[in-house]
Design a protein around this motif. Structure first.
Motif, PDB file in Angstrom:
ATOM      1  N   GLU A  85      33.277 -53.483  26.608  1.00 28.05           N
ATOM      2  CA  GLU A  85      33.836 -53.665  27.993  1.00 28.05           C
ATOM      3  C   GLU A  85      33.287 -52.584  28.888  1.00 28.05           C
ATOM      4  O   GLU A  85      33.096 -51.415  28.674  1.00 28.05           O
ATOM      5  CB  GLU A  85      35.322 -53.475  28.174  1.00 28.05           C
ATOM      6  N   ARG A  86      32.594 -53.282  30.009  1.00 28.76           N
ATOM      7  CA  ARG A  86      31.959 -52.387  31.197  1.00 28.76           C
ATOM      8  C   ARG A  86      32.789 -52.676  32.343  1.00 28.76           C
ATOM      9  O   ARG A  86      33.797 -53.242  32.594  1.00 28.76           O
ATOM     10  CB  ARG A  86      30.544 -53.060  31.254  1.00 28.76           C
ATOM     11  N   ALA A  87      32.395 -51.972  33.268  1.00 27.99           N
ATOM     12  CA  ALA A  87      33.014 -51.975  34.712  1.00 27.99           C
ATOM     13  C   ALA A  87      32.075 -52.520  35.839  1.00 27.99           C
ATOM     14  O   ALA A  87      32.256 -51.955  36.634  1.00 27.99           O
ATOM     15  CB  ALA A  87      33.486 -50.469  35.073  1.00 27.99           C
ATOM     16  N   SER A  88      31.733 -53.800  35.496  1.00 25.72           N
ATOM     17  CA  SER A  88      30.910 -54.419  36.322  1.00 25.72           C
ATOM     18  C   SER A  88      31.791 -54.586  37.643  1.00 25.72           C
ATOM     19  O   SER A  88      32.898 -55.257  37.389  1.00 25.72           O
ATOM     20  CB  SER A  88      30.401 -55.639  35.793  1.00 25.72           C
ATOM     21  N   GLY A  89      30.935 -54.577  38.833  1.00 26.31           N
ATOM     22  CA  GLY A  89      31.750 -54.822  39.986  1.00 26.31           C
ATOM     23  C   GLY A  89      32.415 -53.579  40.825  1.00 26.31           C
ATOM     24  O   GLY A  89      33.223 -53.520  41.632  1.00 26.31           O
ATOM     25  N   SER A 103      26.686 -47.866  36.856  1.00 26.70           N
ATOM     26  CA  SER A 103      25.965 -47.900  35.647  1.00 26.70           C
ATOM     27  C   SER A 103      26.591 -48.947  34.851  1.00 26.70           C
ATOM     28  O   SER A 103      27.500 -49.694  35.159  1.00 26.70           O
ATOM     29  CB  SER A 103      26.417 -46.519  34.899  1.00 26.70           C
ATOM     30  N   ASN A 104      25.756 -49.495  33.908  1.00 25.73           N
ATOM     31  CA  ASN A 104      26.142 -50.556  32.965  1.00 25.73           C
ATOM     32  C   ASN A 104      26.611 -50.045  31.765  1.00 25.73           C
ATOM     33  O   ASN A 104      26.919 -50.688  30.543  1.00 25.73           O
ATOM     34  CB  ASN A 104      24.948 -51.348  32.383  1.00 25.73           C
ATOM     35  N   ARG A 105      27.288 -48.776  31.577  1.00 31.26           N
ATOM     36  CA  ARG A 105      27.714 -48.043  30.348  1.00 31.26           C
ATOM     37  C   ARG A 105      28.961 -48.877  29.754  1.00 31.26           C
ATOM     38  O   ARG A 105      29.880 -49.511  30.486  1.00 31.26           O
ATOM     39  CB  ARG A 105      28.181 -46.920  30.596  1.00 31.26           C
ATOM     40  N   ALA A 106      29.095 -48.493  28.668  1.00 28.54           N
ATOM     41  CA  ALA A 106      30.333 -49.092  27.839  1.00 28.54           C
ATOM     42  C   ALA A 106      31.552 -48.292  27.937  1.00 28.54           C
ATOM     43  O   ALA A 106      31.333 -47.015  27.663  1.00 28.54           O
ATOM     44  CB  ALA A 106      30.060 -49.523  26.440  1.00 28.54           C
ATOM     45  N   TYR A 107      32.736 -48.500  28.409  1.00 26.76           N
ATOM     46  CA  TYR A 107      33.674 -47.820  28.732  1.00 26.76           C
ATOM     47  C   TYR A 107      34.908 -48.100  27.597  1.00 26.76           C
ATOM     48  O   TYR A 107      35.763 -47.250  27.350  1.00 26.76           O
ATOM     49  CB  TYR A 107      34.578 -48.374  30.102  1.00 26.76           C
ATOM     50  N   LEU A 108      34.547 -49.191  26.690  1.00 29.69           N
ATOM     51  CA  LEU A 108      35.370 -49.438  25.421  1.00 29.69           C
ATOM     52  C   LEU A 108      34.585 -50.216  24.390  1.00 29.69           C
ATOM     53  O   LEU A 108      34.163 -51.187  24.944  1.00 29.69           O
ATOM     54  CB  LEU A 108      36.829 -50.134  25.815  1.00 29.69           C
ATOM     55  N   ILE A 109      34.681 -49.885  23.293  1.00 38.02           N
ATOM     56  CA  ILE A 109      34.080 -50.714  22.222  1.00 38.02           C
ATOM     57  C   ILE A 109      35.183 -51.177  21.197  1.00 38.02           C
ATOM     58  O   ILE A 109      35.944 -50.559  20.741  1.00 38.02           O
ATOM     59  CB  ILE A 109      33.008 -49.824  21.390  1.00 38.02           C
ATOM     60  N   GLN A 110      35.021 -52.454  20.914  1.00 32.60           N
ATOM     61  CA  GLN A 110      35.973 -52.880  20.039  1.00 32.60           C
ATOM     62  C   GLN A 110      35.357 -53.304  18.808  1.00 32.60           C
ATOM     63  O   GLN A 110      34.228 -53.901  18.752  1.00 32.60           O
ATOM     64  CB  GLN A 110      36.964 -54.281  20.655  1.00 32.60           C
ATOM     65  N   LEU A 111      35.844 -53.184  17.455  1.00 32.78           N
ATOM     66  CA  LEU A 111      35.283 -53.573  16.252  1.00 32.78           C
ATOM     67  C   LEU A 111      36.363 -53.993  15.299  1.00 32.78           C
ATOM     68  O   LEU A 111      37.326 -53.407  15.431  1.00 32.78           O
ATOM     69  CB  LEU A 111      34.472 -52.081  15.551  1.00 32.78           C
ATOM     70  N   ASP A 159      27.772 -43.444  41.457  1.00 32.78           N
ATOM     71  CA  ASP A 159      28.217 -44.299  40.079  1.00 32.78           C
ATOM     72  C   ASP A 159      29.342 -45.478  40.773  1.00 32.78           C
ATOM     73  O   ASP A 159      30.400 -45.609  40.060  1.00 32.78           O
ATOM     74  CB  ASP A 159      28.805 -43.699  38.981  1.00 32.78           C
ATOM     75  N   VAL A 160      28.918 -46.181  41.843  1.00 31.20           N
ATOM     76  CA  VAL A 160      29.866 -47.183  42.393  1.00 31.20           C
ATOM     77  C   VAL A 160      28.922 -48.592  42.563  1.00 31.20           C
ATOM     78  O   VAL A 160      27.893 -48.275  42.987  1.00 31.20           O
ATOM     79  CB  VAL A 160      30.519 -46.781  43.761  1.00 31.20           C
ATOM     80  N   THR A 161      29.403 -49.644  42.610  1.00 28.01           N
ATOM     81  CA  THR A 161      28.564 -50.712  42.414  1.00 28.01           C
ATOM     82  C   THR A 161      28.374 -50.796  43.877  1.00 28.01           C
ATOM     83  O   THR A 161      29.073 -50.393  44.885  1.00 28.01           O
ATOM     84  CB  THR A 161      29.258 -51.961  42.270  1.00 28.01           C
ATOM     85  N   PRO A 162      27.037 -51.086  44.184  1.00 28.73           N
ATOM     86  CA  PRO A 162      26.496 -51.147  45.487  1.00 28.73           C
ATOM     87  C   PRO A 162      27.360 -51.938  46.661  1.00 28.73           C
ATOM     88  O   PRO A 162      27.542 -51.507  47.830  1.00 28.73           O
ATOM     89  CB  PRO A 162      24.988 -51.623  45.504  1.00 28.73           C
TER      90      PRO A 162
END
Length: 433
Positions: free
Chosen positions: A71-75, A79-87, A269-272
């Motif tokens: 899960e990323r925080a697009s919008g 950054s396009n970093r992952a804020y949560l990884i599910q496995l 680190d905010v979407t433009p």
């Protein structure tokens, strides 16, 4: 009159009665698909190095492929970093990992070594996972498998319902995953995204085998392992509404404002678009005001950062005004690729016929093989090959040349085997008609 024909004819009164009778019968609706739930309940979030070591050990002790999502925080974030990884893996259950506060991902990297990853729409998640040092040894993309199998809709929820018979809630897909702490409802949504990835993978894999598309899929999945997000050049040209800006100096204003906004967004680190929207850039570039009051007085120049960064916007506009003519951008920069297809008929009628014939053949084959034409052959590859095909018109040499061209573009072997003969025929027939 034969017996069959006699049976086919009915008395008008009988027909009316049968229609009326059928209209009175209630239409049975299919019961809704059961809602997908977590079979083992919602696990806690792993957000410490010690917790990651425990999670990695459990995943390593499991068996079979590993369902993975991020899960990323697009919008919300630049950054396009992952804020949560599910496995999820058989024998280990579901793990929710928050990578933000971790000092290392090495235990998870080691645990996943040699496993097959199952992802849905892998190109969305692979870049952010790669940034954390996570790279697949093998993978299976359920979205791409759905496309190759000809499913008309390949969203995860739709595929899970169509293939496995479960309904999935999609209430938090656009959430700000940089929020801390993450609400429990969001975490449950995230966990459900990997709950049945293994089962979905197995069902789709069986269909790929039955349709004779297993080799196609494997080549596609192997290609995905090396996927890197494309770097966009002149990204400012994608500013929405830029077509309304007139003149090269207006284009320069768009470019300078866009670049300044991007710099601020990256720094914060905010979407433009949360600094100022594209519409504000276009409004300012149309008038090019030279001072703060005039800029802030423009109808439509708004956004959270309009007034806060007004000095930066004025400086950007002043740079555009003071540029020399040779520094100003042009409306349509020259590219190495072919012109837009709509211009082919005027520029090269034979090439236009090649393109039409090739498209028709590829579309027909894609329909016959029950997959989207763009998955059979990337449209850009087709256009480039038809704009500048090999010079030879010897059929064998021409086929070899087109195979070489498609291979150089990055087409997979199965795509080349199916489409290179079609493109060869298009070249030959376009020049004989």
């Amino acid at each position: 009159m034969t017996e069959d024909n006699a049976a086919a004819e009915t008395d008008p009164d009988d027909a009316t009665e049968s229609v009326e009778d059928s209209a009175e019968e209630p239409v049975e609706e299919s019961p809704p698909a059961p809602l997908l739930t977590l079979r083992d309940g919602l696990p806690p979030v792993t957000d410490t190095d010690e917790g990651l070591a425990k999670a990695a050990a459990a995943i390593a002790a499991g068996s079979g492929p590993v369902g993975i999502d991020a899960e990323r925080a697009s919008g919300y974030r630049y950054s396009n970093r992952a804020y949560l990884i599910q496995l999820r893996r058989e024998g280990s259950g579901i793990w929710l990992i928050d990578p933000i506060g971790l000092t290392t991902m090495q235990p998870l990297i080691d645990a996943l070594e040699g496993t097959e990853w199952i992802l849905h729409a892998a190109t969305q998640d692979l870049p952010c996972l790669s940034d954390l040092g996570l790279h697949p040894s093998a993978l299976f993309d359920t979205e791409l498998a759905g496309r190759l199998l000809g499913y008309p809709r390949v969203g995860l929820g739709t595929l899970v319902e169509t293939v496995l018979g479960f309904t999935m809630l999609k209430e938090h897909s656009a959430a700000d995953w940089s929020t801390r702490p993450l609400p429990e409802a969001w975490l449950e949504y995230a966990a459900l995204d990997v709950e049945v990835l293994v089962e979905l993978r197995d069902a789709l894999a069986a269909e790929l085998v039955s349709q004779g598309k297993e080799t196609w899929a494997r080549q596609e999945f192997d290609w995905l392992r090396g996927f890197e997000a494309p770097v966009r050049t002149d990204a400012w040209r994608r500013t929405s509404g830029m077509h309304r800006v007139r003149g090269r100096r207006g284009l320069a204003a768009v470019r300078e404002l866009w670049t300044e906004r991007d710099r601020i967004a990256q720094q914060r680190d905010v979407t433009p678009s949360r600094i100022i929207p594209d519409a504000a850039i276009v409004i300012a570039a149309q008038d090019v005001p030279q001072d703060k009051a005039a800029l802030l007085g423009l109808k439509g120049f708004h956004g959270r950062g309009a007034e806060r960064y007004v000095t930066s916007w004025v400086k950007a506009l002043n740079r555009a005004v003071s540029m020399d003519e040779d520094e100003l951008p042009v409306r349509s920069p020259r590219t190495e690729g072919p012109p837009p297809p709509r211009a082919w008929a005027d520029k090269d009628p034979v090439a236009a016929r090649r393109l039409t014939l090739a498209r028709e053949s590829v579309n027909a084959l894609a329909e016959a093989r029950h997959l989207p034409a763009e998955n059979l052959l990337t449209p850009d590859f087709l256009r480039r090959a038809m704009w500048t095909p090999p010079k030879t018109r010897d059929p064998g040499a021409l086929l070899d040349g087109i195979i070489e061209i498609l291979s150089g573009f990055g087409a997979r072997g199965w795509q080349i085997a199916l489409t290179a003969p079609l493109l060869t025929d298009a070249v030959l027939h376009a020049e004989t008609n």
